[in-house]
Design an enzyme around this catalytic site. Structure first.
Site, PDB file in Angstrom:
ATOM      1  N   ARG A  10      -5.877  -2.849 -14.505  1.00  0.00           N
ATOM      2  CA  ARG A  10      -6.057  -3.944 -15.164  1.00  0.00           C
ATOM      3  C   ARG A  10      -7.485  -4.272 -16.016  1.00  0.00           C
ATOM      4  O   ARG A  10      -8.151  -4.234 -15.530  1.00  0.00           O
ATOM      5  CB  ARG A  10      -5.546  -4.927 -14.362  1.00  0.00           C
ATOM      6  CG  ARG A  10      -4.276  -5.507 -13.553  1.00  0.00           C
ATOM      7  CD  ARG A  10      -4.069  -6.655 -12.770  1.00  0.00           C
ATOM      8  NE  ARG A  10      -4.092  -6.733 -11.769  1.00  0.00           N
ATOM      9  CZ  ARG A  10      -5.755  -6.937 -11.354  1.00  0.00           C
ATOM     10  NH1 ARG A  10      -6.191  -8.104 -12.129  1.00  0.00           N
ATOM     11  NH2 ARG A  10      -6.285  -7.712 -10.269  1.00  0.00           N
ATOM     12  N   TYR A  48      -0.342   1.301 -19.312  1.00  0.00           N
ATOM     13  CA  TYR A  48      -0.406   0.842 -17.575  1.00  0.00           C
ATOM     14  C   TYR A  48      -0.491  -0.094 -16.990  1.00  0.00           C
ATOM     15  O   TYR A  48      -1.467  -1.045 -16.969  1.00  0.00           O
ATOM     16  CB  TYR A  48      -1.446   1.497 -16.839  1.00  0.00           C
ATOM     17  CG  TYR A  48      -1.189   2.293 -15.257  1.00  0.00           C
ATOM     18  CD1 TYR A  48      -0.362   2.754 -14.977  1.00  0.00           C
ATOM     19  CD2 TYR A  48      -2.554   1.958 -14.699  1.00  0.00           C
ATOM     20  CE1 TYR A  48      -0.120   2.941 -13.371  1.00  0.00           C
ATOM     21  CE2 TYR A  48      -2.645   2.215 -13.088  1.00  0.00           C
ATOM     22  CZ  TYR A  48      -1.623   2.852 -12.556  1.00  0.00           C
ATOM     23  OH  TYR A  48      -1.288   2.930 -11.272  1.00  0.00           O
ATOM     24  N   LYS A  81       2.511  -9.274 -13.537  1.00  0.00           N
ATOM     25  CA  LYS A  81       0.933 -10.029 -12.996  1.00  0.00           C
ATOM     26  C   LYS A  81       1.414 -11.088 -14.187  1.00  0.00           C
ATOM     27  O   LYS A  81       1.193 -12.251 -14.414  1.00  0.00           O
ATOM     28  CB  LYS A  81      -0.568  -9.720 -13.680  1.00  0.00           C
ATOM     29  CG  LYS A  81      -0.151  -8.835 -12.170  1.00  0.00           C
ATOM     30  CD  LYS A  81      -0.306  -9.614 -10.865  1.00  0.00           C
ATOM     31  CE  LYS A  81      -0.563  -8.198  -9.494  1.00  0.00           C
ATOM     32  NZ  LYS A  81      -0.138  -8.868  -8.478  1.00  0.00           N
ATOM     33  N   HIS A 105       0.094 -15.855  -6.250  1.00  0.00           N
ATOM     34  CA  HIS A 105       0.230 -14.245  -5.704  1.00  0.00           C
ATOM     35  C   HIS A 105       0.081 -14.216  -3.969  1.00  0.00           C
ATOM     36  O   HIS A 105      -0.470 -13.584  -3.455  1.00  0.00           O
ATOM     37  CB  HIS A 105      -1.198 -13.663  -6.180  1.00  0.00           C
ATOM     38  CG  HIS A 105      -1.774 -12.544  -6.101  1.00  0.00           C
ATOM     39  ND1 HIS A 105      -3.014 -12.429  -5.554  1.00  0.00           N
ATOM     40  CD2 HIS A 105      -0.512 -11.162  -6.208  1.00  0.00           C
ATOM     41  CE1 HIS A 105      -3.097 -10.455  -6.158  1.00  0.00           C
ATOM     42  NE2 HIS A 105      -1.380  -9.906  -5.988  1.00  0.00           N
ATOM     43  N   SER A 165      -5.875  -8.017  -4.438  1.00  0.00           N
ATOM     44  CA  SER A 165      -5.370  -6.817  -4.524  1.00  0.00           C
ATOM     45  C   SER A 165      -6.092  -5.881  -3.791  1.00  0.00           C
ATOM     46  O   SER A 165      -6.895  -5.567  -3.160  1.00  0.00           O
ATOM     47  CB  SER A 165      -5.077  -6.695  -5.782  1.00  0.00           C
ATOM     48  OG  SER A 165      -4.638  -6.929  -6.624  1.00  0.00           O
ATOM     49  N   CYS A 178      -6.055  -5.254  -0.128  1.00  0.00           N
ATOM     50  CA  CYS A 178      -6.491  -5.992   0.737  1.00  0.00           C
ATOM     51  C   CYS A 178      -5.342  -6.487   2.216  1.00  0.00           C
ATOM     52  O   CYS A 178      -5.453  -7.462   3.352  1.00  0.00           O
ATOM     53  CB  CYS A 178      -6.376  -7.762   1.054  1.00  0.00           C
ATOM     54  SG  CYS A 178      -8.310  -7.628  -0.176  1.00  0.00           S
ATOM     55  N   ASP A 218       4.135  -8.904  -2.748  1.00  0.00           N
ATOM     56  CA  ASP A 218       3.056  -9.258  -4.160  1.00  0.00           C
ATOM     57  C   ASP A 218       3.365 -10.816  -4.795  1.00  0.00           C
ATOM     58  O   ASP A 218       2.267 -11.616  -4.909  1.00  0.00           O
ATOM     59  CB  ASP A 218       3.034  -8.228  -5.455  1.00  0.00           C
ATOM     60  CG  ASP A 218       2.222  -8.259  -5.631  1.00  0.00           C
ATOM     61  OD1 ASP A 218       0.532  -8.154  -5.160  1.00  0.00           O
ATOM     62  OD2 ASP A 218       1.899  -8.328  -6.564  1.00  0.00           O
ATOM     63  N   ARG A 246      -0.516   4.460  -8.007  1.00  0.00           N
ATOM     64  CA  ARG A 246       0.257   3.158  -7.355  1.00  0.00           C
ATOM     65  C   ARG A 246       1.670   4.297  -7.123  1.00  0.00           C
ATOM     66  O   ARG A 246       1.752   5.191  -7.743  1.00  0.00           O
ATOM     67  CB  ARG A 246       0.427   2.483  -8.647  1.00  0.00           C
ATOM     68  CG  ARG A 246      -0.555   1.790  -9.353  1.00  0.00           C
ATOM     69  CD  ARG A 246      -1.339   0.041  -7.499  1.00  0.00           C
ATOM     70  NE  ARG A 246      -1.849  -0.629  -8.749  1.00  0.00           N
ATOM     71  CZ  ARG A 246      -1.502  -1.903  -7.492  1.00  0.00           C
ATOM     72  NH1 ARG A 246      -0.924  -2.296  -7.068  1.00  0.00           N
ATOM     73  NH2 ARG A 246      -3.711  -2.554  -8.312  1.00  0.00           N
TER      74      ARG A 246
END
Length: 643
Positions: A107, A256, A265, A285, A307, A309, A332, A426
């Site tokens: 991102r 991507y 998102k 989130h 993210s 975590c 997510d 990913r």
């Protein structure tokens, strides 16, 4: 093949807006665009107009209206193979590997903007001389100039795919619809996994509202320069823009992840959080999991972590405690609305998992490994010579004679300085393949949420778990979240960053107004508000080792949370919240855990924490900070002072 006409470069002054009208028009200077798949005349009028305007602007060679079928997907994947964007992984059924341009791996927060007339609708005005950290605003005028600089002709020579998709189960009252126009077949294949995409969405949508999503990789044909890894992108011109007032997303230059899979998102958090504010619900989130105790009693929990975590690991956890069961609803994003009885109900608006590969292993997340064994697109992981995948932390020995090729296409061996997989590599896999998906994960009415957990990577000072005193305090706990930076965005180094609600990169409107929205929920009569907790699996000892084993052992923390939701008196009051009473945490069979260190509250640390959080909120949110949050900050300051 059927064709319709749009204006290209030339003297034609009239743009054809509809399919039927286009059949009657022949205009010098216009050119035909072939519809390779689907029927324009069957699109609802609003969608047809969106498609025609997109074609007029981007000038594609062809249009493909996606139906979401397996046959279509096979065609898309075959084309991606031919273009060199995907490689078949022969070790697993229907699995594929993509390698991106190294400039397009995450991102791009610095190039992600919200477009509103009034800057303060998007971001708080920070204190004088302070750089704002709670989102990026762009004026409508600057946005139109940026769009005009990028999009005209950007799909020339390419196919424009029309993707109708549903965020959430098709037909659910909690779901929302979108239509994405894109020139990336990689996005088509990924969006088919991540959303409910295809003809059934068009049937359900009809003439209803939808979020308009326009995306281009920004590389019209013929190419002006060779591609890296056959991956089209335009990083110098990347822009991801959201227009919440008109429910639009416009993305350029990146192929991507959250930059291009616009249902993720961009829609499910930034645009949806604004819709949620307008309509009185929450788009967060957060993972969603169901947990059942040995007596068969079940509760649902939503949890917000930044993210990388451990969201996916927690959502798919195998509990170490005998008799306990965890089931996954989502890993997510959570959309949560109160039902007619005042219960907070949540859906996972996504249809797949877009998880971080490094660190995923049989120890950390065996259910994730089972999920990705088929029908999965891997991106920027390493490849093994026997047709498999590899990444840091996989913890599976390589068979003799099997070699590894890194995500950069280079020969790699253990001990090399560079990682074999990109830290933000990913897997994109269908959620239904997860062996512990909850039976109600696609329930139209959603699952009832009994507790909300906030958390992050805090190597010192923050205890394993604590509970907020009340709703206002819980909102303050979310607003005060801090965590080590991750590889999911362009940040470098393990600095402690403020990440309120794990939403800092994803707010669709002013964070101060967002806090007011959360606080306002307690003023609605008849609502059953969940309890709010904070966890920290990542506290370290003086030697840098983790104090808590984590993974399946985190069930012991969920057990305490479960019992607190049930009303058990198993907590003691501390300066920061309720922490487990002596012996309240089930540590049977664990051994070697230093609970004194895990739950210690060093006064010096918390004095600095109060200062840092107060400085952040007053400098970043300023006049938009709700007074209730300042009251909670002062309350924490006073309690810490008296520790």
């Amino acid at each position: 093949m059927p064709s319709f006409y749009v204006r290209a470069v030339g003297p034609c002054s009239r743009v054809v807006r509809g399919w039927v009208e286009s059949q009657k028009t022949r205009c010098r200077g216009a050119h035909a665009i072939r519809v390779l798949s689907g029927q324009m005349e069957r699109l609802p009028p609003a969608i047809r107009e969106f498609v025609v305007k997109g074609a007029e602007l981007c000038d594609p060679q062809n249009i493909h209206i996606c139906d979401g079928t397996a046959t279509e997907n096979e065609t898309i994947v075959t084309f991606l193979q031919q273009e060199g964007m995907l490689k078949k992984l022969h070790k697993y059924p229907n699995c594929w590997l993509a390698r991106t341009d190294p400039k397009d791996v995450a991102r791009v927060e610095s190039k992600t903007v919200i477009v509103t007339e009034n800057m303060r609708d998007t971001v708080p005005i920070p204190a004088s001389g302070i750089k704002g950290q709670l989102g990026n605003w762009m004026s409508p005028q600057d946005f139109e100039r940026a769009k005009a600089d990028r999009f005209p002709g950007c799909m020339r020579g390419r196919t424009m795919y029309v993707l109708p998709f549903s965020m959430g189960p098709v037909g659910s009252p909690l779901s929302k619809y979108g239509v994405q126009l894109t020139d990336s077949p990689y996005v088509v294949a990924s969006m088919r996994i991540m959303t409910r995409m295809g003809s059934q969405v068009l049937d359900a949508l009809g003439d209803g509202d939808f979020v308009k999503c326009l995306h281009s990789v920004g590389q019209p044909l013929p190419l002006k320069a060779p591609l890296v890894n056959s991956w089209p992108c335009n990083p110098e011109k990347t822009l991801i823009a959201h227009v919440p007032d008109s429910r639009e997303i416009v993305s350029f230059g990146s192929g991507y992840g959250g930059n291009s899979l616009l249902g993720k998102k961009c829609f499910a958090l930034r645009i949806a959080s604004r819709i949620a504010k307008d309509e009185g619900w929450l788009a967060e989130h957060m993972l969603i999991l169901g947990i059942t105790n040995p007596a068969g009693r079940k509760r649902y929990i939503a949890a917000a972590f930044p993210s990388a975590c451990g969201k996916t690991n927690l959502a798919m956890m195998r509990p170490s405690l005998p008799g306990w069961k965890v089931q996954c609803v989502g890993d997510d994003i959570a959309w949560m609305k109160f039902d007619t009885e005042g219960r907070l109900r949540a859906i996972n608006p996504e249809n797949g998992f877009f998880g971080v590969a490094p660190g995923t292993s049989a120890k950390t997340n065996p259910n994730a490994l089972s999920t990705v064994e088929r029908n999965t697109i891997f991106t920027n992981v390493a490849e093994t010579s026997d047709g498999g995948v590899y990444w840091e932390g996989l913890d599976q020995p390589l068979p003799p004679g099997v070699n590894v090729t890194s995500w950069l296409g280079k020969s790699w061996k253990s001990g090399d300085k560079e990682p074999c997989a990109h830290p933000n590599s990913r897997f994109c896999a269908p959620a239904a393949q997860c062996p512990i998906m909850d039976d109600a994960w696609e329930s139209p009415e959603g699952v009832p949420i009994d507790a909300i957990i906030f958390g992050g990577r805090r190597p010192e000072g923050v205890p394993l778990v604590y509970e907020s005193f009340n709703w206002n305090h819980g909102v303050f706990v979310g607003a005060s979240m801090r965590s080590e930076a991750t590889a999911a965005a362009e940040h470098k180094g393990k600095v402690i960053m403020h990440d309120p609600f794990a939403m800092r990169p994803f707010f669709g409107y002013n964070f101060g107004h967002y806090l007011s929205h959360w606080l306002s929920l307690q003023n609605r009569p008849g609502l059953q508000l969940p309890k709010i907790f904070h966890v920290n699996w990542f506290r370290k000892d003086a030697e840098g080792g983790f104090l808590w084993p984590g993974f399946g052992e985190n069930a012991r923390v969920l057990d305490w949370i479960f019992r607190r939701v049930e009303g058990e008196e198993s907590a003691r009051r501390s300066a920061i919240g309720y922490i487990p009473a002596e012996g309240a945490l089930n540590l049977q069979g664990l051994g070697g855990v230093d609970t004194n260190s895990l739950f210690s509250l060093p006064k010096g640390f918390w004095e600095k924490e109060v200062q840092d959080v107060g400085k952040y909120l007053t400098e970043q949110v300023t006049d938009d900070l709700p007074p209730q949050i300042m009251e909670e900050l002062r309350g924490l300051e006073g309690r810490v002072k008296n520790m």
